[in-house]
Design an enzyme around this catalytic site. Structure first.
Site, PDB file in Angstrom:
ATOM      1  N   CYS A 144       0.829  -1.202   0.000  1.00 13.96           N
ATOM      2  CA  CYS A 144       0.000   0.000   0.000  1.00 13.96           C
ATOM      3  C   CYS A 144       0.862   1.249   0.000  1.00 13.96           C
ATOM      4  O   CYS A 144       1.441   1.616   1.034  1.00 13.96           O
ATOM      5  CB  CYS A 144      -0.925  -0.001   1.219  1.00 13.96           C
ATOM      6  SG  CYS A 144      -1.976   1.470   1.334  1.00 13.96           S
ATOM      7  N   CYS A 147      -0.334   4.081   2.250  1.00 11.57           N
ATOM      8  CA  CYS A 147      -0.113   3.803   3.669  1.00 11.57           C
ATOM      9  C   CYS A 147       1.343   4.045   4.061  1.00 11.57           C
ATOM     10  O   CYS A 147       1.629   4.600   5.126  1.00 11.57           O
ATOM     11  CB  CYS A 147      -0.464   2.346   3.997  1.00 11.57           C
ATOM     12  SG  CYS A 147      -2.106   1.810   3.501  1.00 11.57           S
ATOM     13  N   ASP A 148       2.267   3.615   3.210  1.00 13.47           N
ATOM     14  CA  ASP A 148       3.664   3.520   3.617  1.00 13.47           C
ATOM     15  C   ASP A 148       4.639   4.382   2.826  1.00 13.47           C
ATOM     16  O   ASP A 148       5.820   4.454   3.175  1.00 13.47           O
ATOM     17  CB  ASP A 148       4.124   2.056   3.506  1.00 13.47           C
ATOM     18  CG  ASP A 148       3.308   1.137   4.390  1.00 13.47           C
ATOM     19  OD1 ASP A 148       2.860   1.583   5.457  1.00 13.47           O
ATOM     20  OD2 ASP A 148       3.115  -0.032   4.011  1.00 13.47           O
TER      21      ASP A 148
END
Length: 321
Positions: A144, A147-148
């Site tokens: 993701c 997300c990261d």
């Protein structure tokens, strides 16, 4: 066997948020959170595989994914949700109350019955199947970018895949990374033309054609990936500190095949009745990644979990429940 007003299947952000709202509505929800040994419906969902979560509102300093899910669980339990570490093995939606089996799916009688059902079984990211891949998720390996990506500022990273999702991830990652190498097993992309044009025009994106990832290196964190040419079988090392796997997701909907309307990809179709989370079977609602292949964020999953609980409450009230 008593009939529960609401059973929630799944315990990620969607399932536990649904449990919080259902419990506060005095529906005494039963939550089947899955089993730790299961890769498809582990307790806590995908966030149990995430290290730092910095984009969930209310945590300005960030929070570890597992810790966030512990807080979700504690909040649901505080309001009276009955959370059990059990995995649903069979669900019968042919008549109400719905039957839910735990353990032997061939047992004559279901383990539980429910007047309303909230499905929050999530989706699992398709992985490459490499040694130590799962071990390094959250330590250089990710599924993701939104997300990261923030954690890879100034790094050289790689994205595996050739579809729209892979290029979307690659383009997003250029906001942080020094360079992004897209690794694709063919010499042309499956992605839409507009996405290809954007990626080709981005100076930070390079393409490694006709290659697959054959292995990953690194002790505590990823330090390189081994890539193999599908034309010559030659293997070489690509020094990157981040590897984003973008080869697709598989929704956990096997229990509902032939019972609920799904997209070709297996995601549940919602909004088919009263309420945005309703399925084609009255009294059955779906929330989170099991019905969302667009956003796939903890915050959006939690939002639909809230919606599902409210939809279930209103539906039960209309039934006189």
């Amino acid at each position: 066997m008593s009939t529960r007003k609401v059973i929630v299947v799944g315990s990620g952000p969607a399932g536990l948020t649904a449990a919080v709202y259902a419990a506060r509505a005095n529906l005494q929800p039963l939550v089947l959170e899955g089993e730790p040994s299961s890769t498809s419906d582990q307790p806590g969902g995908q966030l149990m595989l995430t290290t730092d979560v910095e984009n969930y509102p209310g945590f300005p300093e960030g929070i570890m994914g597992p810790e966030l899910m512990v807080r979700f669980r504690e909040q649901a339990a505080r309001f009276g949700a009955d959370i059990r570490t059990e995995r649903a093995s069979r669900i019968d939606l042919s008549s109400r109350p719905f039957g839910v089996w735990v353990g032997d799916p061939d047992s004559a009688e279901p383990t539980y019955k429910a007047e309303a059902l909230i499905i929050a079984t999530g989706a699992q990211s398709l992985m490459l199947g490499l040694d130590r891949e799962a071990e390094l998720v959250g330590h250089g390996v990710s599924t993701c970018a939104t997300c990261d990506g923030f954690f890879f500022r100034g790094d050289d990273i790689a994205v595996v895949g050739g579809g729209d999702s892979a290029l979307e991830e690659a383009i997003f990652l250029t906001k942080f990374a020094r360079s992004v190498t897209v690794i694709h097993r063919r010499d042309e992309l499956r992605a839409s033309k507009i996405m290809q044009e954007r990626a080709f025009a981005n100076e930070k994106i390079e393409f490694l054609w006709n290659h697959v990832v054959d292995g990953i290196e690194g002790d505590a964190r990823l330090s390189a990936v081994n890539v193999r040419s599908v034309l010559t079988d030659e293997v070489s090392a690509l020094p990157v500190t981040g590897l984003f796997v973008a080869i697709g997701h598989k929704p956990n909907t096997d229990l509902f095949k032939g019972q609920l309307e799904m997209e070709e990809s297996g995601y549940l179709v919602t909004g088919l009745g009263q309420g945005s989370t309703s399925t084609n079977v009255e009294g059955v609602f779906a929330a989170g990644d099991v019905q969302d292949h667009v956003y796939r964020q903890a915050i959006t999953a939690a939002g639909t979990g809230c919606e599902a609980a409210i939809d279930a409450e209103r539906w039960l009230e209309a039934q006189g429940g």
